[in-house]
Design an enzyme around this catalytic site. Structure first.
Site, PDB file in Angstrom:
ATOM      1  N   ARG A 121      31.504  24.234  32.050  1.00 38.46           N
ATOM      2  CA  ARG A 121      30.432  25.279  32.142  1.00 38.46           C
ATOM      3  C   ARG A 121      30.759  26.050  33.677  1.00 38.46           C
ATOM      4  NH1 ARG A 121      27.062  21.738  29.496  1.00 38.46           N
ATOM      5  NH2 ARG A 121      27.190  22.107  27.211  1.00 38.46           N
ATOM      6  N   LYS A 143      36.338  40.101  37.660  1.00 42.05           N
ATOM      7  CA  LYS A 143      36.788  40.203  36.279  1.00 42.05           C
ATOM      8  C   LYS A 143      38.125  39.173  35.945  1.00 42.05           C
ATOM      9  CE  LYS A 143      35.539  45.203  35.300  1.00 42.05           C
ATOM     10  NZ  LYS A 143      36.161  46.404  34.936  1.00 42.05           N
ATOM     11  N   GLU A 185      47.777  51.546  42.439  1.00 47.39           N
ATOM     12  CA  GLU A 185      46.261  51.104  42.296  1.00 47.39           C
ATOM     13  C   GLU A 185      45.851  51.309  43.839  1.00 47.39           C
ATOM     14  OE1 GLU A 185      44.358  49.986  39.798  1.00 47.39           O
ATOM     15  OE2 GLU A 185      45.888  49.069  38.136  1.00 47.39           O
ATOM     16  N   LYS A 227      37.304  48.268  47.313  1.00 48.95           N
ATOM     17  CA  LYS A 227      36.777  47.680  46.387  1.00 48.95           C
ATOM     18  C   LYS A 227      35.778  46.757  46.335  1.00 48.95           C
ATOM     19  CE  LYS A 227      37.984  45.268  41.979  1.00 48.95           C
ATOM     20  NZ  LYS A 227      38.963  45.047  41.004  1.00 48.95           N
ATOM     21  N   GLU A 237      29.570  46.527  36.267  1.00 45.67           N
ATOM     22  CA  GLU A 237      29.967  47.915  35.834  1.00 45.67           C
ATOM     23  C   GLU A 237      28.874  48.592  34.801  1.00 45.67           C
ATOM     24  OE1 GLU A 237      34.285  47.813  34.980  1.00 45.67           O
ATOM     25  OE2 GLU A 237      33.931  49.384  33.276  1.00 45.67           O
ATOM     26  N   ARG A 242      31.221  51.201  39.432  1.00 47.49           N
ATOM     27  CA  ARG A 242      32.559  50.302  39.294  1.00 47.49           C
ATOM     28  C   ARG A 242      33.458  50.884  38.206  1.00 47.49           C
ATOM     29  NH1 ARG A 242      33.312  43.795  39.262  1.00 47.49           N
ATOM     30  NH2 ARG A 242      35.835  43.786  38.954  1.00 47.49           N
ATOM     31  N   ASN A 246      38.212  52.453  36.790  1.00 46.92           N
ATOM     32  CA  ASN A 246      39.069  52.744  35.736  1.00 46.92           C
ATOM     33  C   ASN A 246      39.706  54.296  35.637  1.00 46.92           C
ATOM     34  OD1 ASN A 246      38.151  50.055  34.695  1.00 46.92           O
ATOM     35  ND2 ASN A 246      36.321  51.020  33.858  1.00 46.92           N
ATOM     36  N   HIS A 249      42.849  54.478  33.526  1.00 47.47           N
ATOM     37  CA  HIS A 249      43.025  53.267  32.753  1.00 47.47           C
ATOM     38  C   HIS A 249      43.197  53.895  31.224  1.00 47.47           C
ATOM     39  CE1 HIS A 249      43.147  51.160  36.559  1.00 47.47           C
ATOM     40  NE2 HIS A 249      43.325  50.244  35.927  1.00 47.47           N
ATOM     41  N   HIS A 253      45.927  52.872  29.281  1.00 46.62           N
ATOM     42  CA  HIS A 253      46.102  51.743  28.040  1.00 46.62           C
ATOM     43  C   HIS A 253      46.434  52.415  26.764  1.00 46.62           C
ATOM     44  CE1 HIS A 253      43.887  48.485  29.858  1.00 46.62           C
ATOM     45  NE2 HIS A 253      42.607  49.085  30.339  1.00 46.62           N
ATOM     46  N   HIS A 267      51.629  47.670  33.825  1.00 43.03           N
ATOM     47  CA  HIS A 267      50.225  48.156  33.933  1.00 43.03           C
ATOM     48  C   HIS A 267      50.009  49.184  34.933  1.00 43.03           C
ATOM     49  CE1 HIS A 267      45.746  48.220  33.890  1.00 43.03           C
ATOM     50  NE2 HIS A 267      45.879  47.762  35.211  1.00 43.03           N
TER      51      HIS A 267
HETATM   52  P1  NAD Z   1      51.747  39.510  37.321  1.00 48.21           P
HETATM   53  O1  NAD Z   1      50.993  38.784  37.641  1.00 48.21           O
HETATM   54  O2  NAD Z   1      52.626  39.438  36.266  1.00 48.21           O
HETATM   55  O3  NAD Z   1      53.083  39.690  38.444  1.00 48.21           O
HETATM   56  C1  NAD Z   1      54.216  40.360  38.266  1.00 48.21           C
HETATM   57  C2  NAD Z   1      55.705  39.763  38.581  1.00 48.21           C
HETATM   58  O4  NAD Z   1      55.857  39.506  39.816  1.00 48.21           O
HETATM   59  C3  NAD Z   1      55.894  38.491  37.674  1.00 48.21           C
HETATM   60  O5  NAD Z   1      56.820  38.243  37.202  1.00 48.21           O
HETATM   61  C4  NAD Z   1      55.336  37.477  38.771  1.00 48.21           C
HETATM   62  O6  NAD Z   1      55.802  36.207  38.524  1.00 48.21           O
HETATM   63  C5  NAD Z   1      56.145  38.123  39.713  1.00 48.21           C
HETATM   64  N1  NAD Z   1      55.650  37.874  41.289  1.00 48.21           N
HETATM   65  C6  NAD Z   1      54.381  37.710  41.596  1.00 48.21           C
HETATM   66  N2  NAD Z   1      54.361  37.566  42.918  1.00 48.21           N
HETATM   67  C7  NAD Z   1      55.359  37.649  43.458  1.00 48.21           C
HETATM   68  C8  NAD Z   1      56.039  37.441  44.774  1.00 48.21           C
HETATM   69  N3  NAD Z   1      55.505  37.649  45.674  1.00 48.21           N
HETATM   70  N4  NAD Z   1      57.457  37.456  44.732  1.00 48.21           N
HETATM   71  C9  NAD Z   1      58.076  37.477  43.714  1.00 48.21           C
HETATM   72  N5  NAD Z   1      57.546  37.745  42.392  1.00 48.21           N
HETATM   73  C10 NAD Z   1      56.390  37.689  42.501  1.00 48.21           C
HETATM   74  O7  NAD Z   1      51.385  40.976  37.225  1.00 48.21           O
HETATM   75  P2  NAD Z   1      50.470  41.847  38.030  1.00 48.21           P
HETATM   76  O8  NAD Z   1      50.899  43.295  38.302  1.00 48.21           O
HETATM   77  O9  NAD Z   1      50.069  41.168  39.469  1.00 48.21           O
HETATM   78  O10 NAD Z   1      49.243  41.892  37.692  1.00 48.21           O
HETATM   79  C11 NAD Z   1      49.121  42.401  36.074  1.00 48.21           C
HETATM   80  C12 NAD Z   1      47.621  41.861  35.483  1.00 48.21           C
HETATM   81  O11 NAD Z   1      46.485  42.184  36.160  1.00 48.21           O
HETATM   82  C13 NAD Z   1      47.397  42.259  34.038  1.00 48.21           C
HETATM   83  O12 NAD Z   1      47.294  41.477  33.153  1.00 48.21           O
HETATM   84  C14 NAD Z   1      46.110  43.019  34.370  1.00 48.21           C
HETATM   85  O13 NAD Z   1      45.356  43.188  33.227  1.00 48.21           O
HETATM   86  C15 NAD Z   1      45.484  42.358  35.351  1.00 48.21           C
HETATM   87  N6  NAD Z   1      44.599  43.107  36.088  1.00 48.21           N
HETATM   88  C16 NAD Z   1      43.496  42.521  36.489  1.00 48.21           C
HETATM   89  C17 NAD Z   1      42.449  43.419  37.154  1.00 48.21           C
HETATM   90  C18 NAD Z   1      40.986  42.726  37.501  1.00 48.21           C
HETATM   91  O14 NAD Z   1      40.311  43.207  37.954  1.00 48.21           O
HETATM   92  N7  NAD Z   1      40.837  41.610  37.121  1.00 48.21           N
HETATM   93  C19 NAD Z   1      42.868  44.609  37.731  1.00 48.21           C
HETATM   94  C20 NAD Z   1      43.849  45.019  37.389  1.00 48.21           C
HETATM   95  C21 NAD Z   1      44.919  44.403  36.764  1.00 48.21           C
HETATM   96  N1  GLY Z   2      40.221  46.712  38.183  1.00 45.33           N
HETATM   97  C1  GLY Z   2      38.916  47.349  37.651  1.00 45.33           C
HETATM   98  C2  GLY Z   2      37.837  46.416  38.364  1.00 45.33           C
HETATM   99  O1  GLY Z   2      37.879  45.522  38.820  1.00 45.33           O
HETATM  100  O2  GLY Z   2      36.551  46.886  37.859  1.00 45.33           O
END
Ligand code: NAD
Ligand code: GLY
Length: 367
Positions: A121, A143, A185, A227, A237, A242, A246, A249, A253, A267
């Site tokens: 939990r 998030k 971003e 942020k 949000e 917040r 987006n 986005h 999307h 992304h």
């Molecule tokens: P990811 O985590 O898949 O990383 C991208 C690639 O880089 C992967 O292959 C990973 O293994 C590799 N990698 C990571 N760090 C590395 C490093 N230092 N050296 C070498 N390789 C490395 O992708 P991302 O772009 O970091 O994140 C995308 C995800 O984030 C999506 O699922 C998206 O929905 C999510 N997201 C979440 C939020 C939020 O607020 N929570 C905001 C934006 C995006």
């Molecule tokens: N990446 C969008 C948010 O954190 O609200």
């Protein structure tokens, strides 16, 4: 080292930014722990570079750890990935006061955060983001989510980390394409409400992507501060504050859905094209100067990011793309709030435009 705080009352937490912090993390983690033990979750691309160094830094403070290395990529943010992770954490004997360390990009951060929101939990977690996208966006704000058949990030929770540790030197090993996707971003913060920062991006974006340490640090610190401010003002949000994060986005999307959320369009690349389209849609509707929309497209193009449907590799018609947008989880009362703009640095939320208007705009092949 720079230190910021996400001000959320009893859920406030620090963000530390500094070169080499992964190898010096122990002293920052130790004060949070009730017992000298933690669990590290990472992926197979990140582990060879940073797991040993992080582990050694914990060991230097007498903190023992176990680690789980998941497959890299979006597929780990799934029911299967969640089941594997939560069962591993329970098998490791996790206690509610323990802190799990998410070492990786947005995939690992989102998955670990969600797992920690439900295991026993709710237990604590620490974000150690290693992609630019995660360092400037996903590691801050709480998030968390996984993807399911119905859509991306459809199952999740708001669950704030206890600490975010950003070591910009981890970007040295990040592939150039992922670096550029994360840079979208960064640009977003300028476009939302900070025209001066967009101008900074125009002047320094290329250097940042070429590995300039000072530009990298400035961009991360500036983005994270923005942020943190936005999350503190509107954590869940609910107030259209917040929601500005987006920007790009909703259009993005649609492009990601059309390309199957695959490596065909990352992304951040979809967000880049989406931001350009949001500016062009705003200009087409007389909200924003056409010159501002052109300036956004020019900067994205200059750093090798997509800025329209063609450069995003999307050939679908407007109705198909608007159909994807109709399934956005932000739809409220049957309407999709769009983030549009009155110009660079002047974004706002509106429900004034129907998806039929968006479809007609996209059919004109803007770009
Ligand atoms: P990811 O985590 O898949 O990383 C991208 C690639 O880089 C992967 O292959 C990973 O293994 C590799 N990698 C990571 N760090 C590395 C490093 N230092 N050296 C070498 N390789 C490395 O992708 P991302 O772009 O970091 O994140 C995308 C995800 O984030 C999506 O699922 C998206 O929905 C999510 N997201 C979440 C939020 C939020 O607020 N929570 C905001 C934006 C995006
Ligand atoms: N990446 C969008 C948010 O954190 O609200």
């Amino acid at each position: 080292m720079e230190r910021l705080t996400v001000e959320l009352g009893e859920r406030s937490y620090p963000i530390l930014i500094g070169d080499g912090l992964v190898r010096a993390i122990g002293g920052h983690v130790a004060p949070l722990l009730k017992r000298p033990r933690t669990m590290i979750v990472t992926d197979e691309h990140v582990a060879p570079h940073y797991l040993a160094g992080l582990g050694a830094a914990l060991g230097a403070e007498g903190i023992s750890f176990s680690s789980l290395v998941l497959p890299a990529g979006e597929a780990s943010k799934s029911w299967q990935g969640l089941a594997r992770l939560t069962e591993w954490l329970i098998g490791e004997g996790i206690e509610r006061s323990d802190h799990v360390i998410a070492l990786g990009g947005g995939v690992i951060g989102d998955l670990v955060g969600f797992a920690c929101s439900i295991v026993k939990r709710g237990c604590r977690f620490i974000q150690v983001p290693t992609t630019l996208l995660a360092q400037v966006d996903s590691s801050v704000g709480g998030k968390t989510a996984i993807n399911v058949a119905a859509g991306k990030n459809m199952i999740g929770a708001f669950h704030q980390p206890a600490l975010v540790v950003i070591d910009p030197t981890t970007l040295d090993t990040l592939p150039r394409r992922d670096l550029a996707a994360g840079y979208a971003e960064v640009v977003k913060y300028g476009l939302i409400d900070d025209a001066d920062f967009f101008a900074w991006c125009e002047a320094h974006g290329t250097a940042l992507l070429a590995g300039d340490g000072e530009a990298r640090h400035t961009a991360i610190a500036h983005s994270v501060a923005a942020k943190a401010r936005i999350v503190a003002a509107d954590e869940r949000e609910t107030q259209d504050i917040r929601a500005l994060l987006n920007l790009g986005h909703s259009f993005g999307h649609a492009l990601e859905a059309e390309t199957g959320y695959s490596d065909a369009l990352l992304h951040g690349e979809a967000v880049a094209a989406g931001m350009a389209l949001a500016h062009q849609f705003s200009a087409a509707n007389g909200l924003c100067p056409a010159a501002d929309a052109a300036r956004v497209a020019a900067h994205l193009t200059a750093v090798g990011l997509p800025h329209d449907l063609a450069s995003a590799g999307v050939a679908a018609d407007g109705a198909t793309l608007a159909g994807h947008m109709a399934h956005d989880k932000k739809v409220r009362g049957g309407k999709l709030p769009l983030i549009l703009t009155r110009g660079i640095g002047s974004s706002f939320v509106t429900e004034a435009f129907g998806l039929d208007m968006v479809a007609a705009f996209l059919d004109r092949r803007p770009g």
